[in-house]
Design a protein around this motif. Structure first.
Motif, PDB file in Angstrom:
ATOM      1  N   PRO A   1       0.828  -1.069   0.355  1.00  0.00           N
ATOM      2  CA  PRO A   1       0.105   0.155  -0.330  1.00  0.00           C
ATOM      3  C   PRO A   1       0.877   1.089   0.022  1.00  0.00           C
ATOM      4  CG  PRO A   1      -0.263  -0.844   2.312  1.00  0.00           C
ATOM      5  CD  PRO A   1       0.920  -1.560   1.369  1.00  0.00           C
ATOM      6  N   PHE A   2      -0.059   2.338  -0.683  1.00  0.00           N
ATOM      7  CA  PHE A   2       1.345   3.385  -0.376  1.00  0.00           C
ATOM      8  C   PHE A   2       1.250   4.141   0.884  1.00  0.00           C
ATOM      9  CE2 PHE A   2       1.296   7.667   0.139  1.00  0.00           C
ATOM     10  CZ  PHE A   2       1.858   8.716  -0.588  1.00  0.00           C
ATOM     11  N   ALA A   3       0.679   4.000   1.938  1.00  0.00           N
ATOM     12  CA  ALA A   3       1.247   3.510   3.207  1.00  0.00           C
ATOM     13  C   ALA A   3       2.077   2.979   4.060  1.00  0.00           C
ATOM     14  CB  ALA A   3       0.624   2.969   4.704  1.00  0.00           C
ATOM     15  N   ALA A   4       2.920   2.686   2.591  1.00  0.00           N
ATOM     16  CA  ALA A   4       4.422   1.567   3.370  1.00  0.00           C
ATOM     17  C   ALA A   4       5.875   2.613   2.183  1.00  0.00           C
ATOM     18  CB  ALA A   4       4.352   0.065   2.317  1.00  0.00           C
ATOM     19  N   TYR A   5       5.563   3.008   0.897  1.00  0.00           N
ATOM     20  CA  TYR A   5       6.193   4.204   0.818  1.00  0.00           C
ATOM     21  C   TYR A   5       6.056   5.749   1.762  1.00  0.00           C
ATOM     22  CZ  TYR A   5       6.340   0.098  -2.430  1.00  0.00           C
ATOM     23  OH  TYR A   5       7.186  -1.174  -3.184  1.00  0.00           O
ATOM     24  N   SER A   6       4.772   5.748   1.948  1.00  0.00           N
ATOM     25  CA  SER A   6       5.018   7.517   2.567  1.00  0.00           C
ATOM     26  C   SER A   6       5.783   6.940   4.131  1.00  0.00           C
ATOM     27  CB  SER A   6       3.197   7.590   2.819  1.00  0.00           C
ATOM     28  OG  SER A   6       3.258   8.748   3.555  1.00  0.00           O
ATOM     29  N   SER A   7       5.451   5.677   4.855  1.00  0.00           N
ATOM     30  CA  SER A   7       6.346   5.604   5.804  1.00  0.00           C
ATOM     31  C   SER A   7       7.551   6.167   5.410  1.00  0.00           C
ATOM     32  CB  SER A   7       6.032   4.732   6.049  1.00  0.00           C
ATOM     33  OG  SER A   7       4.653   4.533   6.908  1.00  0.00           O
ATOM     34  N   VAL A   8       8.413   5.636   4.310  1.00  0.00           N
ATOM     35  CA  VAL A   8       9.545   5.352   4.161  1.00  0.00           C
ATOM     36  C   VAL A   8      10.267   6.884   3.702  1.00  0.00           C
ATOM     37  CG1 VAL A   8      11.620   5.467   2.515  1.00  0.00           C
ATOM     38  CG2 VAL A   8       9.501   3.383   3.065  1.00  0.00           C
ATOM     39  N   PHE A   9       9.212   7.571   3.274  1.00  0.00           N
ATOM     40  CA  PHE A   9       9.504   8.973   2.796  1.00  0.00           C
ATOM     41  C   PHE A   9       9.425   9.857   3.949  1.00  0.00           C
ATOM     42  CE2 PHE A   9       7.634   8.378  -1.010  1.00  0.00           C
ATOM     43  CZ  PHE A   9       8.533   7.882  -2.199  1.00  0.00           C
ATOM     44  N   LEU A  10       8.763   9.842   4.979  1.00  0.00           N
ATOM     45  CA  LEU A  10       9.007  10.083   6.314  1.00  0.00           C
ATOM     46  C   LEU A  10       9.512   9.832   6.937  1.00  0.00           C
ATOM     47  CD1 LEU A  10       4.469  10.261   6.987  1.00  0.00           C
ATOM     48  CD2 LEU A  10       6.262  12.551   6.673  1.00  0.00           C
ATOM     49  N   CYS A  11      10.767   8.782   6.788  1.00  0.00           N
ATOM     50  CA  CYS A  11      11.237   8.403   7.890  1.00  0.00           C
ATOM     51  C   CYS A  11      12.526   8.515   7.349  1.00  0.00           C
ATOM     52  CB  CYS A  11      11.381   6.989   7.841  1.00  0.00           C
ATOM     53  SG  CYS A  11      13.621   6.165   8.109  1.00  0.00           S
ATOM     54  N   VAL A  12      13.188   8.645   6.493  1.00  0.00           N
ATOM     55  CA  VAL A  12      14.146  10.046   5.086  1.00  0.00           C
ATOM     56  C   VAL A  12      13.837  11.262   5.450  1.00  0.00           C
ATOM     57  CG1 VAL A  12      14.915  10.520   2.520  1.00  0.00           C
ATOM     58  CG2 VAL A  12      14.367   7.940   3.626  1.00  0.00           C
ATOM     59  N   ALA A  13      12.824  11.734   5.121  1.00  0.00           N
ATOM     60  CA  ALA A  13      12.237  12.976   6.295  1.00  0.00           C
ATOM     61  C   ALA A  13      12.925  13.478   6.863  1.00  0.00           C
ATOM     62  CB  ALA A  13      11.088  13.675   5.373  1.00  0.00           C
TER      63      ALA A  13
END
Length: 426
Positions: free
Chosen positions: A393-405
């Motif tokens: 789901p999008f939530a998996a990749y959204s979490s990656v982007f938030l973690c990196v940010a």
């Protein structure tokens, strides 16, 4: 372009350094770095194919990409000793051979263990492809040209990142990813032959004073001098996440993100990752020289980090983007991540002359170690959210982007109080 030997008043009656000689040197060193950029980012576009063929999950995918950087970071301190003892050119030539062996092992591996071993070999092989050229640039050119040269080196060499997108996708689709890596192994050896002919460790006519080669023990002991430099930990924090911001997206999760969220096939993934990489390469040529405009690298590096954080938040919080916006958003994100030459140049300015080599090496350990940890850790984030779902789901990749940010934002807080550094014309 003025060389460091010329700046110090050395003469070279026998051989005159020409613009063509400098261009050949920079071009050959960029070609060597091309190999490193290709291999470190080569998992992203073929990641869904590796998952499908080998039956691996996101944790294994994160490990497979990240161990390249583990091998890269592991060898940095011994690498400095080898460069001092044998010369950057000689070490790079040996590394090119090791990297080509890693490509062949990767192409022939049928198990996860074999692929991980191959990636470690690639990382060890590519470990000198940045430090070697930096050492040569420091010997050839004045320090107020260093950031520009790093930007040119990264910009030209990062064409390897481009080739790890659409061209690799085309090769994998045409002859398979295994045969594509055999071709890369042959190309790596060819680049080594060109470097052997063109690259020189020092400008023609330079007489190096005799020096006792450093030992591994003295190199490790000398790190305490590096750690005592004011601001080194603040700069290390930025090194730890600046490049990993780009590498975690472009080199690992970009391909799965495009496959799962947008349903893109191999060729389409290659196209969009190509735009991301092209944005970064354009940015490398622009961000690098800005230190001379602002009187130092810190201010433009802060601007670049803030832009990268903003783009990651946009990708994380906006939801799946419409087709017309996806390409430009990825290109702008790539552009914003290209402030890394400024961070490298800041390290060059932070240390006194006698610590430059050890200092840059130490910070480079942080750079590659940061990519290893971030890619490895985000694999577990994706696995925790997506589980065994065939399409994440999008939530998996959204979490990656938030973690990196978040990691980049935290590093920026430390970096704000780092010593500015100044560009003294020398």
């Amino acid at each position: 372009m003025t060389t460091s030997a010329e700046q110090s008043g050395e003469t070279r009656d026998a051989v005159k350094v020409t613009a063509g000689m400098v261009a050949s040197l920079v071009g050959a060193l960029a070609a060597v770095y091309f190999v490193s950029q290709f291999l470190r980012n080569s998992i992203g576009v073929i990641a869904p194919d590796l998952e499908r063929e080998l039956g691996i999950g996101p944790e294994s995918l994160g490990l497979l990409s990240s161990v390249f950087f583990f091998g890269f970071a592991l060898i940095q301190i011994p690498l400095g000793v080898l460069i001092d003892r044998y010369g950057p050119k000689e070490v790079m030539l040996g590394s090119l051979l090791l990297a080509s062996i890693g490509c062949v092992v990767f192409a022939m591996s049928e198990t996860m263990t074999g692929l991980v071993l191959a990636r470690v070999l690639m990382g060890l092989g590519c470990s000198s492809f940045f430090m070697g050229p930096l050492t040569i640039f420091a010997r050839w050119f004045a320090r107020n040209r260093f950031s520009t040269l790093v930007g040119v080196q990264l910009g030209l060499g990062s064409l390897g990142t481009l080739f790890a997108t659409a061209p690799l996708a085309f090769g994998a689709d045409t002859i398979g990813w295994r045969s594509s890596f055999v071709v890369v192994a042959v190309a790596t050896l060819a680049i080594g032959l060109v470097a052997a002919i063109i690259v020189r460790n020092d400008p023609p006519g330079t007489q190096k004073p005799p020096a006792k080669p450093a030992s591994l023990g003295s190199a490790v002991a000398g790190l305490k001098d590096v750690l005592a430099v004011p601001g080194v930990y603040r700069l290390l924090a930025m090194h730890f996440v600046s490049y990993s911001t780009f590498a975690t997206v472009a080199g690992l999760w970009g391909g799965p993100y495009l496959a799962d969220i947008y349903g893109h096939d191999l060729q389409q993934r290659g196209f969009y990752l190509f735009l991301l990489a092209a944005g970064q390469i354009a940015g490398l040529f622009i961000w690098g020289p800005l230190d001379r405009l602002f009187g130092g690298p810190k201010k433009p590096a802060i601007v670049g980090a803030l832009m990268a954080i903003g783009m990651l938040l946009f990708l994380a919080l906006s939801g799946p983007l419409p087709a017309w916006a996806l390409g430009p958003a990825l290109a702008v994100f790539g552009f914003s991540c290209a402030f890394t030459p400024l961070v490298t140049s800041h390290g060059r300015l932070l240390f006194p002359a006698e610590l430059v080599g050890r200092g840059i090496t130490f910070l480079n350990i942080g750079t590659m170690g940061g990519v290893f940890l971030q890619q490895f850790f985000t694999g577990f984030i994706v696995a925790a959210i997506a589980g065994d779902a065939a399409s994440r789901p999008f939530a998996a990749y959204s979490s990656v982007f938030l973690c990196v940010a978040g990691a980049l934002g935290l590093a920026l807080v430390f970096y704000l109080r780092a010593p500015d550094g100044s560009l003294d014309a020398d």
